[in-house]
Design a protein around this motif. Structure first.
Motif, PDB file in Angstrom:
ATOM      1  N   VAL A 101       0.591  -1.297   0.085  1.00  0.00           N
ATOM      2  CA  VAL A 101       0.091  -0.052  -0.025  1.00  0.00           C
ATOM      3  C   VAL A 101       0.784   1.266   0.043  1.00  0.00           C
ATOM      4  CG1 VAL A 101      -1.859   1.456   1.280  1.00  0.00           C
ATOM      5  CG2 VAL A 101      -2.032  -1.301   1.134  1.00  0.00           C
ATOM      6  N   GLY A 102       1.913   1.242   0.878  1.00  0.00           N
ATOM      7  CA  GLY A 102       2.868   2.300   0.802  1.00  0.00           C
ATOM      8  C   GLY A 102       3.514   2.658  -0.661  1.00  0.00           C
ATOM      9  N   LYS A 103       3.972   1.614  -0.952  1.00  0.00           N
ATOM     10  CA  LYS A 103       4.561   1.815  -2.423  1.00  0.00           C
ATOM     11  C   LYS A 103       3.651   2.297  -3.505  1.00  0.00           C
ATOM     12  CE  LYS A 103       8.444  -1.449  -1.259  1.00  0.00           C
ATOM     13  NZ  LYS A 103       8.959  -2.636  -1.511  1.00  0.00           N
ATOM     14  N   ALA A 104       2.467   1.530  -3.545  1.00  0.00           N
ATOM     15  CA  ALA A 104       1.562   2.051  -4.446  1.00  0.00           C
ATOM     16  C   ALA A 104       0.782   3.392  -4.409  1.00  0.00           C
ATOM     17  CB  ALA A 104       0.351   0.894  -4.619  1.00  0.00           C
ATOM     18  N   GLU A 105       0.479   3.668  -3.121  1.00  0.00           N
ATOM     19  CA  GLU A 105      -0.218   4.966  -2.902  1.00  0.00           C
ATOM     20  C   GLU A 105       0.980   6.046  -2.710  1.00  0.00           C
ATOM     21  OE1 GLU A 105      -3.330   5.855   0.437  1.00  0.00           O
ATOM     22  OE2 GLU A 105      -4.149   5.232  -1.598  1.00  0.00           O
ATOM     23  N   ASP A 106       1.854   5.937  -1.909  1.00  0.00           N
ATOM     24  CA  ASP A 106       2.830   7.131  -1.557  1.00  0.00           C
ATOM     25  C   ASP A 106       3.786   7.358  -2.319  1.00  0.00           C
ATOM     26  OD1 ASP A 106       1.133   7.354   0.713  1.00  0.00           O
ATOM     27  OD2 ASP A 106       2.383   6.119   1.967  1.00  0.00           O
ATOM     28  N   LEU A 107       4.500   6.392  -2.815  1.00  0.00           N
ATOM     29  CA  LEU A 107       5.854   6.459  -3.837  1.00  0.00           C
ATOM     30  C   LEU A 107       5.088   6.653  -5.373  1.00  0.00           C
ATOM     31  CD1 LEU A 107       8.243   3.649  -2.502  1.00  0.00           C
ATOM     32  CD2 LEU A 107       8.099   6.160  -1.886  1.00  0.00           C
ATOM     33  N   ILE A 108       4.373   5.850  -5.663  1.00  0.00           N
ATOM     34  CA  ILE A 108       3.803   6.239  -6.939  1.00  0.00           C
ATOM     35  C   ILE A 108       2.755   6.994  -7.315  1.00  0.00           C
ATOM     36  CG2 ILE A 108       2.812   4.993  -8.996  1.00  0.00           C
ATOM     37  CD1 ILE A 108       4.153   2.056  -8.018  1.00  0.00           C
ATOM     38  N   GLY A 109       1.782   6.859  -6.631  1.00  0.00           N
ATOM     39  CA  GLY A 109       0.737   8.006  -6.667  1.00  0.00           C
ATOM     40  C   GLY A 109      -0.369   7.831  -7.815  1.00  0.00           C
ATOM     41  N   VAL A 110      -0.780   9.324  -7.790  1.00  0.00           N
ATOM     42  CA  VAL A 110      -1.738   9.318  -9.226  1.00  0.00           C
ATOM     43  C   VAL A 110      -1.218   9.207 -10.315  1.00  0.00           C
ATOM     44  CG1 VAL A 110      -3.498  10.747 -10.242  1.00  0.00           C
ATOM     45  CG2 VAL A 110      -3.047  10.955  -7.499  1.00  0.00           C
ATOM     46  N   ARG A 111      -2.178   8.155 -11.275  1.00  0.00           N
ATOM     47  CA  ARG A 111      -1.531   7.799 -12.437  1.00  0.00           C
ATOM     48  C   ARG A 111      -2.607   8.326 -13.516  1.00  0.00           C
ATOM     49  NH1 ARG A 111      -1.588   4.691  -8.677  1.00  0.00           N
ATOM     50  NH2 ARG A 111      -3.363   3.356  -9.441  1.00  0.00           N
ATOM     51  N   ASP A 112      -2.287   8.422 -14.940  1.00  0.00           N
ATOM     52  CA  ASP A 112      -3.173   8.570 -15.972  1.00  0.00           C
ATOM     53  C   ASP A 112      -2.242   8.389 -17.100  1.00  0.00           C
ATOM     54  OD1 ASP A 112      -2.113  11.063 -17.415  1.00  0.00           O
ATOM     55  OD2 ASP A 112      -2.441  11.917 -15.272  1.00  0.00           O
ATOM     56  N   PHE A 113      -3.274   7.888 -18.185  1.00  0.00           N
ATOM     57  CA  PHE A 113      -2.988   7.478 -19.675  1.00  0.00           C
ATOM     58  C   PHE A 113      -2.166   8.752 -20.470  1.00  0.00           C
ATOM     59  CE2 PHE A 113      -5.663   4.167 -18.337  1.00  0.00           C
ATOM     60  CZ  PHE A 113      -4.883   3.168 -18.655  1.00  0.00           C
ATOM     61  N   ASP A 114      -2.366  10.028 -20.164  1.00  0.00           N
ATOM     62  CA  ASP A 114      -2.270  10.918 -21.149  1.00  0.00           C
ATOM     63  C   ASP A 114      -1.167  11.861 -20.572  1.00  0.00           C
ATOM     64  OD1 ASP A 114      -4.416  10.014 -22.537  1.00  0.00           O
ATOM     65  OD2 ASP A 114      -5.802  11.016 -21.167  1.00  0.00           O
ATOM     66  N   THR A 115      -1.111  12.256 -19.489  1.00  0.00           N
ATOM     67  CA  THR A 115       0.164  13.209 -19.332  1.00  0.00           C
ATOM     68  C   THR A 115       1.557  12.511 -19.062  1.00  0.00           C
ATOM     69  OG1 THR A 115      -0.429  13.098 -16.712  1.00  0.00           O
ATOM     70  CG2 THR A 115      -1.568  14.738 -17.794  1.00  0.00           C
ATOM     71  N   GLN A 129       1.793   9.263 -16.831  1.00  0.00           N
ATOM     72  CA  GLN A 129       2.338   7.830 -17.664  1.00  0.00           C
ATOM     73  C   GLN A 129       3.375   7.284 -16.731  1.00  0.00           C
ATOM     74  OE1 GLN A 129       3.051   9.060 -21.990  1.00  0.00           O
ATOM     75  NE2 GLN A 129       0.898   8.636 -22.362  1.00  0.00           N
ATOM     76  N   LYS A 130       4.479   8.372 -16.508  1.00  0.00           N
ATOM     77  CA  LYS A 130       5.606   7.706 -15.859  1.00  0.00           C
ATOM     78  C   LYS A 130       5.123   6.896 -14.617  1.00  0.00           C
ATOM     79  CE  LYS A 130       9.680   9.382 -13.521  1.00  0.00           C
ATOM     80  NZ  LYS A 130      10.675  10.512 -13.014  1.00  0.00           N
ATOM     81  N   ALA A 131       4.175   7.545 -13.962  1.00  0.00           N
ATOM     82  CA  ALA A 131       3.522   6.781 -12.727  1.00  0.00           C
ATOM     83  C   ALA A 131       3.101   5.462 -13.002  1.00  0.00           C
ATOM     84  CB  ALA A 131       2.493   7.629 -12.001  1.00  0.00           C
ATOM     85  N   MET A 132       2.307   5.331 -14.143  1.00  0.00           N
ATOM     86  CA  MET A 132       1.762   4.222 -14.747  1.00  0.00           C
ATOM     87  C   MET A 132       2.733   3.322 -14.913  1.00  0.00           C
ATOM     88  SD  MET A 132      -1.759   3.993 -15.393  1.00  0.00           S
ATOM     89  CE  MET A 132      -1.898   3.056 -16.827  1.00  0.00           C
ATOM     90  N   GLN A 133       4.091   3.525 -15.570  1.00  0.00           N
ATOM     91  CA  GLN A 133       5.197   2.641 -15.747  1.00  0.00           C
ATOM     92  C   GLN A 133       5.638   2.069 -14.507  1.00  0.00           C
ATOM     93  OE1 GLN A 133       7.360   5.437 -18.488  1.00  0.00           O
ATOM     94  NE2 GLN A 133       7.230   3.718 -19.991  1.00  0.00           N
ATOM     95  N   MET A 134       6.049   3.096 -13.443  1.00  0.00           N
ATOM     96  CA  MET A 134       6.343   2.693 -11.974  1.00  0.00           C
ATOM     97  C   MET A 134       5.319   1.530 -11.708  1.00  0.00           C
ATOM     98  SD  MET A 134       7.228   6.183 -10.729  1.00  0.00           S
ATOM     99  CE  MET A 134       7.778   5.834  -9.037  1.00  0.00           C
ATOM    100  N   MET A 135       4.067   1.896 -11.813  1.00  0.00           N
ATOM    101  CA  MET A 135       2.971   1.054 -11.312  1.00  0.00           C
ATOM    102  C   MET A 135       3.071  -0.535 -12.004  1.00  0.00           C
ATOM    103  SD  MET A 135       0.783   0.159  -9.220  1.00  0.00           S
ATOM    104  CE  MET A 135      -0.068   1.288  -8.365  1.00  0.00           C
TER     105      MET A 135
END
Length: 271
Positions: A67-81, A85-91
């Motif tokens: 939970v800590g990694k997914a919510e705090d380190l990676i955070g909000v994600r989307d397909f467009d910005t 996208q960087k956060a999506m790749q991290m996820m």
């Protein structure tokens, strides 16, 4: 004089040199055979790479870490910005690394993916042990939804909980770009009972599980269920430090029980 002495020694023990000449290629061949055998035994057809695990209860420490990694380190994600996208790749890297061969021991499967925002986004999934009857229980969540971090962590913990357990039906845990699950059902058995459990937001101010949907009369058509967290616990600045965390933990346990009931766990009694 010294050279002559060495030649005499070689002449006295020619078997040593012959043995070395034979042993070297033989050893190389044996190494190759062993490597190939290990590769075959660790093949992807059984989902767990033939590794042996002991069934254990939900690992709360690992759940908190996820939970800590997914919510705090990676955070909000989307397909467009670019940031989204960087956060999506991290996820997706986090998902693969958490459930893959070097961590939980699963073979991670993917589809060909779809293009969004100029990048290809795939579905990722793992299967439980291949010892199974007819039918599959598919448990899926979105990894790109804004409020899905705690749900992704829950399914990662579900995958860990599955290790060491066997079921009447195969269990498939999937992390999806969206909830269009057609590709994930392509190999469903047409003989047994198939079930799809789509998991929505968990944690963050919700309590218990709300399950909707139901079985179909036609056994060849999968039964669809939606599972989400029930509203009820007041959110705080850090929900993981409040009673909301206890509710979230109970939600994940309840999800494991739902999967246990749907897939029908085989209990081995030792004598």
């Amino acid at each position: 004089m010294k050279e002559a002495k060495e030649n005499v020694e070689k002449a006295k023990s020619p078997w040593i040199w012959k043995a070395a000449v034979v042993a070297l290629p033989t050893g190389l061949l044996l190494s190759i055979v062993i490597a190939v055998a290990l590769r075959i035994n660790r093949g992807p057809d059984n989902g767990m790479l033939n590794l042996s695990y002991t069934a254990a209860e939900l690992n709360v420490a690992n759940l908190r870490d996820a939970v800590g990694k997914a919510e705090d380190l990676i955070g909000v994600r989307d397909f467009d910005t670019p940031a989204g996208q960087k956060a999506m790749q991290m996820m997706t890297a986090f998902i693969e690394g958490s459930i893959g061969p070097n961590n939980m021991g699963y073979q991670v499967y993917t589809d060909e993916g779809e293009v969004s925002g100029g990048r290809i986004w795939k579905n990722y999934w793992i299967d439980s042990s291949k010892e199974r009857g007819d039918g599959t229980v598919l448990v899926a969540c979105e990894y790109g939804a804004e409020d899905s971090s705690a749900t992704v962590a829950a399914l990662i913990s579900l995958a860990e909980w599955l290790r060491g357990r066997t079921f009447e039906r195969r269990v498939r845990v999937a992390f999806c770009r969206d909830l269009e699950l057609t590709d994930l059902q392509a190999d469903f058995s047409d003989k047994g009972r198939n079930t799809v459990i789509r998991v929505g937001p968990l944690g963050q101010g919700t309590e218990g599980l709300l399950k909707t949907g139901g079985a179909t009369k036609d056994a060849s058509v999968p039964a669809y269920y939606e599972i989400v967290g029930k509203p009820g616990v007041s959110s705080a600045a850090d929900w993981k430090m409040t009673t909301a965390w206890e509710e979230y933990e109970s939600q994940v346990r309840a999800l494991c029980e739902e999967v246990r009931d749907e897939a029908v766990e085989k209990v081995v009694v030792e004598r």
